[in-house]
Design an enzyme around this catalytic site. Structure first.
Site, PDB file in Angstrom:
ATOM      1  N   CYS A 190       0.823  -1.194   0.000  1.00 59.26           N
ATOM      2  CA  CYS A 190       0.000   0.000   0.000  1.00 59.26           C
ATOM      3  C   CYS A 190       0.861   1.248   0.000  1.00 59.26           C
ATOM      4  O   CYS A 190       2.054   1.193   0.297  1.00 59.26           O
ATOM      5  CB  CYS A 190      -0.889   0.035   1.242  1.00 59.26           C
ATOM      6  SG  CYS A 190      -1.948  -1.404   1.385  1.00 59.26           S
ATOM      7  N   GLY A 217      -0.037   0.497  -5.088  1.00 60.30           N
ATOM      8  CA  GLY A 217      -1.361  -0.112  -4.977  1.00 60.30           C
ATOM      9  C   GLY A 217      -2.280   0.447  -6.037  1.00 60.30           C
ATOM     10  O   GLY A 217      -2.420   1.661  -6.140  1.00 60.30           O
ATOM     11  N   ASN A 259       0.071   1.090   5.882  1.00 55.14           N
ATOM     12  CA  ASN A 259       0.876   0.297   4.961  1.00 55.14           C
ATOM     13  C   ASN A 259       1.660  -0.716   5.793  1.00 55.14           C
ATOM     14  O   ASN A 259       2.346  -0.322   6.741  1.00 55.14           O
ATOM     15  CB  ASN A 259       1.828   1.208   4.179  1.00 55.14           C
ATOM     16  CG  ASN A 259       2.841   0.445   3.320  1.00 55.14           C
ATOM     17  OD1 ASN A 259       3.945   0.922   3.104  1.00 55.14           O
ATOM     18  ND2 ASN A 259       2.471  -0.707   2.822  1.00 55.14           N
ATOM     19  N   GLY A 260       1.570  -1.980   5.403  1.00 55.17           N
ATOM     20  CA  GLY A 260       2.275  -3.021   6.147  1.00 55.17           C
ATOM     21  C   GLY A 260       1.303  -4.106   6.550  1.00 55.17           C
ATOM     22  O   GLY A 260       0.149  -4.111   6.107  1.00 55.17           O
ATOM     23  N   TYR A 317      12.686  -4.055  -5.613  1.00 58.19           N
ATOM     24  CA  TYR A 317      11.552  -4.073  -6.550  1.00 58.19           C
ATOM     25  C   TYR A 317      10.502  -2.994  -6.292  1.00 58.19           C
ATOM     26  O   TYR A 317      10.012  -2.360  -7.220  1.00 58.19           O
ATOM     27  CB  TYR A 317      10.860  -5.438  -6.487  1.00 58.19           C
ATOM     28  CG  TYR A 317       9.491  -5.466  -7.134  1.00 58.19           C
ATOM     29  CD1 TYR A 317       9.360  -5.494  -8.515  1.00 58.19           C
ATOM     30  CD2 TYR A 317       8.334  -5.435  -6.355  1.00 58.19           C
ATOM     31  CE1 TYR A 317       8.106  -5.493  -9.112  1.00 58.19           C
ATOM     32  CE2 TYR A 317       7.077  -5.430  -6.951  1.00 58.19           C
ATOM     33  CZ  TYR A 317       6.967  -5.465  -8.329  1.00 58.19           C
ATOM     34  OH  TYR A 317       5.740  -5.451  -8.909  1.00 58.19           O
ATOM     35  N   CYS A 354       6.426 -13.287   2.344  1.00 61.67           N
ATOM     36  CA  CYS A 354       6.574 -12.130   3.237  1.00 61.67           C
ATOM     37  C   CYS A 354       5.322 -12.017   4.109  1.00 61.67           C
ATOM     38  O   CYS A 354       4.208 -12.161   3.618  1.00 61.67           O
ATOM     39  CB  CYS A 354       6.722 -10.854   2.408  1.00 61.67           C
ATOM     40  SG  CYS A 354       6.823  -9.373   3.431  1.00 61.67           S
ATOM     41  N   CYS A 391      15.577  -6.454   6.610  1.00 62.48           N
ATOM     42  CA  CYS A 391      14.892  -7.745   6.658  1.00 62.48           C
ATOM     43  C   CYS A 391      15.056  -8.413   5.300  1.00 62.48           C
ATOM     44  O   CYS A 391      14.789  -7.794   4.269  1.00 62.48           O
ATOM     45  CB  CYS A 391      13.403  -7.537   6.945  1.00 62.48           C
ATOM     46  SG  CYS A 391      12.429  -9.054   6.792  1.00 62.48           S
ATOM     47  N   CYS A 442      12.385 -13.029   2.974  1.00 62.90           N
ATOM     48  CA  CYS A 442      11.895 -13.689   1.759  1.00 62.90           C
ATOM     49  C   CYS A 442      13.007 -14.479   1.072  1.00 62.90           C
ATOM     50  O   CYS A 442      12.738 -15.348   0.247  1.00 62.90           O
ATOM     51  CB  CYS A 442      11.247 -12.686   0.809  1.00 62.90           C
ATOM     52  SG  CYS A 442      12.264 -11.259   0.409  1.00 62.90           S
TER      53      CYS A 442
HETATM   54  P1  AMP Z   1       7.008 -14.355 -11.638  1.00 62.16           P
HETATM   55  O1  AMP Z   1       8.360 -14.934 -11.370  1.00 62.16           O
HETATM   56  O2  AMP Z   1       6.378 -14.835 -12.868  1.00 62.16           O
HETATM   57  O3  AMP Z   1       6.093 -14.542 -10.452  1.00 62.16           O
HETATM   58  O4  AMP Z   1       7.168 -12.785 -11.833  1.00 62.16           O
HETATM   59  C1  AMP Z   1       8.327 -12.124 -11.470  1.00 62.16           C
HETATM   60  C2  AMP Z   1       8.146 -10.669 -11.823  1.00 62.16           C
HETATM   61  O5  AMP Z   1       7.191 -10.077 -10.959  1.00 62.16           O
HETATM   62  C3  AMP Z   1       9.438  -9.902 -11.681  1.00 62.16           C
HETATM   63  O6  AMP Z   1       9.650  -9.284 -12.923  1.00 62.16           O
HETATM   64  C4  AMP Z   1       9.183  -8.859 -10.627  1.00 62.16           C
HETATM   65  O7  AMP Z   1       9.538  -7.583 -11.123  1.00 62.16           O
HETATM   66  C5  AMP Z   1       7.704  -8.887 -10.379  1.00 62.16           C
HETATM   67  N1  AMP Z   1       7.393  -8.947  -8.949  1.00 62.16           N
HETATM   68  C6  AMP Z   1       8.188  -9.320  -7.951  1.00 62.16           C
HETATM   69  N2  AMP Z   1       7.521  -9.246  -6.764  1.00 62.16           N
HETATM   70  C7  AMP Z   1       6.289  -8.827  -7.032  1.00 62.16           C
HETATM   71  C8  AMP Z   1       5.143  -8.542  -6.236  1.00 62.16           C
HETATM   72  N3  AMP Z   1       5.182  -8.683  -4.918  1.00 62.16           N
HETATM   73  N4  AMP Z   1       4.019  -8.107  -6.851  1.00 62.16           N
HETATM   74  C9  AMP Z   1       3.997  -7.980  -8.202  1.00 62.16           C
HETATM   75  N5  AMP Z   1       5.047  -8.226  -9.015  1.00 62.16           N
HETATM   76  C10 AMP Z   1       6.187  -8.645  -8.439  1.00 62.16           C
END
Ligand code: AMP
Length: 479
Positions: free
Chosen positions: A14, A40, A115-116, A256, A396, A446, A449
């Site tokens: 969020c 979000g 958020n969290g 990310y 996570c 942290c 993951c």
């Molecule tokens: P996949 O391995 O198919 O699940 O997708 C990996 C891609 O999703 C990577 O390109 C990341 O940039 C993106 N990604 C990583 N974590 C998340 C997340 N929590 N929510 C949405 N996209 C994510």
């Protein structure tokens, strides 16, 4: 309304924003939320407080630009406002679950945006319900409001302090009370939260990119365990709960989640990502013709890889930014449509080339596999996959949406098996130590993951996979 259960009690990914002491605060809040849209995209809400102390609310399902316009923002008068962007998960996308949550208790009206993810929300909620509390949402966030209402004090900051002593887990929250905004961050500082100066007033935001858009000057981050009250007299800080030592900032924000133009946890996200790319190139060098990113989240990491390796960076994949979740797949769409609708390869960049494709993370592996097929169909002679983080092996519980271990390819397969599954010539993940070396204070992050070491215990039965079950499963990172 969706019935509540611990595994639906999630409030992930969020963005929060608040304005104090600035005319047309709701308009500024909408702008701030627009800059935080990446945190979000499912639903958004703003609550304002007018000069008489009355609260005004607007919430909607959809993007910031869908939900607010100058007309409806006029209905949110006042110099104080808070707002929230929500990414919905299993909890169900309903207006009741859209924040900020607004209530009226004996101290007057109150609104809260979070958020969290709280790690003991189920137990706290159960005990509150047993003593008669009636909940309106399936959000972990709502326990805050009940705890505030039950606290034996009329002082909202003191009541929030009581609440902060009861809950555990991740929370960066903004609270709107009559005539003031209160910002509060959990003792570990999992999620970011910062304060800025705007004219004669102040703003609070999840990330500094929101300060930039509204023209606010960054003052500082809210410290872990700190509570900051902002009212017409100015800004006052106090310690709500003792800060954990060391802090536990979410390293995935740097990898990310946050925007690269933000300053988060004392570092510019772009610069951390460049370093991740440099380190990745040192750990997994490869002879290639071009380096491409999976845009946009991997751009900075791929640039770093190109800088360090001396291989040319090219735009080999173009991302369409206007893909909604409800996109209808035509019957004749064919294979990999879901990925093709989002990414299109640039054939001239790829044809006949040895390509290094850099992504920030692999979660399920499904997107990466489809992308590799796209690259091959566009003529890539060799595809070398490089990942700017170690294998994601654990979900996570502190506010990033990761699936259960059953769906995490990094928990299920070895690196060689993943290479085969993706269909690439080589695969290289950044090492855990290499990733940490890109942070100036690695012990303050942290990384559960990636290594399953959860700094705050998660109640049994919470989330998508019970923590007890996690403990029984061997690590299996495969690297
Ligand atoms: P996949 O391995 O198919 O699940 O997708 C990996 C891609 O999703 C990577 O390109 C990341 O940039 C993106 N990604 C990583 N974590 C998340 C997340 N929590 N929510 C949405 N996209 C994510």
């Amino acid at each position: 309304m969706t019935s509540w259960s611990p595994d639906k009690c999630w409030n992930e990914e969020c963005g929060v924003f608040a304005v104090v002491g600035v005319p047309r605060a709701s308009e500024i809040t909408a702008l701030g939320l627009h800059a935080l849209q990446h945190r979000g995209q499912e639903a958004t809400g703003i609550v304002s407080c007018d000069d008489r102390g009355d609260f005004h609310v607007r919430k909607g399902i959809g993007l910031v630009s869908d939900v607010y316009d100058s007309g409806n923002l006029n209905d949110l008068p006042g110099q104080l406002a808070i707002g929230h962007n929500r990414y919905s998960t299993a909890g169900g996308l309903t207006l009741e679950n859209t924040q900020p949550l607004r209530v009226v208790y004996r101290g007057g009206p109150l609104a809260l945006a979070h958020n969290g993810n709280l790690t003991n929300a189920a137990a706290v909620r159960q005990s509150l319900e047993e003593s008669g509390s009636i909940f309106q949402t399936t959000l972990d966030t709502e326990v805050f409001l009940h705890l505030v209402a039950l606290a034996p004090t009329d002082d909202v900051e003191a009541a929030l302090t009581e609440a902060a002593r009861t809950v555990t887990g991740a929370y960066s929250i903004v609270v709107l009370a009559r005539g003031k905004v209160i910002a509060l961050r959990d003792p570990h500082g999992f999620r970011p939260l910062c304060v800025g100066r705007l004219g004669d007033g102040y703003v609070v935001a999840s990330e500094t990119c929101a300060l930039d858009l509204v023209g606010a000057d960054f003052i500082r981050e809210v410290e872990p365990g700190e509570m900051i009250t902002i009212d017409p007299q100015g800004m006052r800080a106090r310690r709500a709960v003792p800060a954990a030592e060391p802090a536990q900032h979410c390293i995935f924000e740097h990898i990310y989640f946050s925007r690269p133009d933000s300053r988060v946890f004392g570092a510019t996200v772009d610069q951390v990502r460049r370093k991740l790319g440099h380190q990745l190139a040192r750990e997994h060098p490869v002879d290639a013709d071009v380096v491409i990113a999976v845009p946009d989240s991997s751009n900075s990491i791929a640039l770093g890889f190109a800088e360090e390796s001396g291989t040319r960076f090219e735009l080999g994949l173009i991302r369409n930014h206007y893909v909604g979740r409800t996109f209808i797949q035509p019957q004749q769409a064919g294979r990999d449509f879901g990925v093709r609708v989002k990414f299109n390869p640039v054939r001239e960049v790829l044809d006949g080339k040895r390509v290094v494709v850099v992504d920030d993370s692999i979660v399920r592996g499904t997107t990466s596999r489809k992308l590799v097929r796209l690259l091959r169909r566009s003529g890539a002679r060799e595809v070398h996959f490089r990942v700017g983080s170690p294998p994601v092996t654990h979900p996570c519980f502190y506010g990033i949406d990761t699936p259960s271990r059953r769906e995490l390819i990094g928990a299920l397969k070895t690196v060689e098996e993943i290479r085969e599954y993706l269909g690439v010539d080589s695969l290289g993940y950044l090492s855990l130590d290499g990733m940490l070396a890109c942070e100036s204070e690695p012990r303050r992050f942290c990384r559960a993951c990636f290594d399953g070491r959860y700094p705050v215990a998660v109640e049994a039965g919470a989330g998508k996979l019970a923590i007890e079950q996690l403990r029984r499963t061997p690590s299996g990172s495969g690297s």
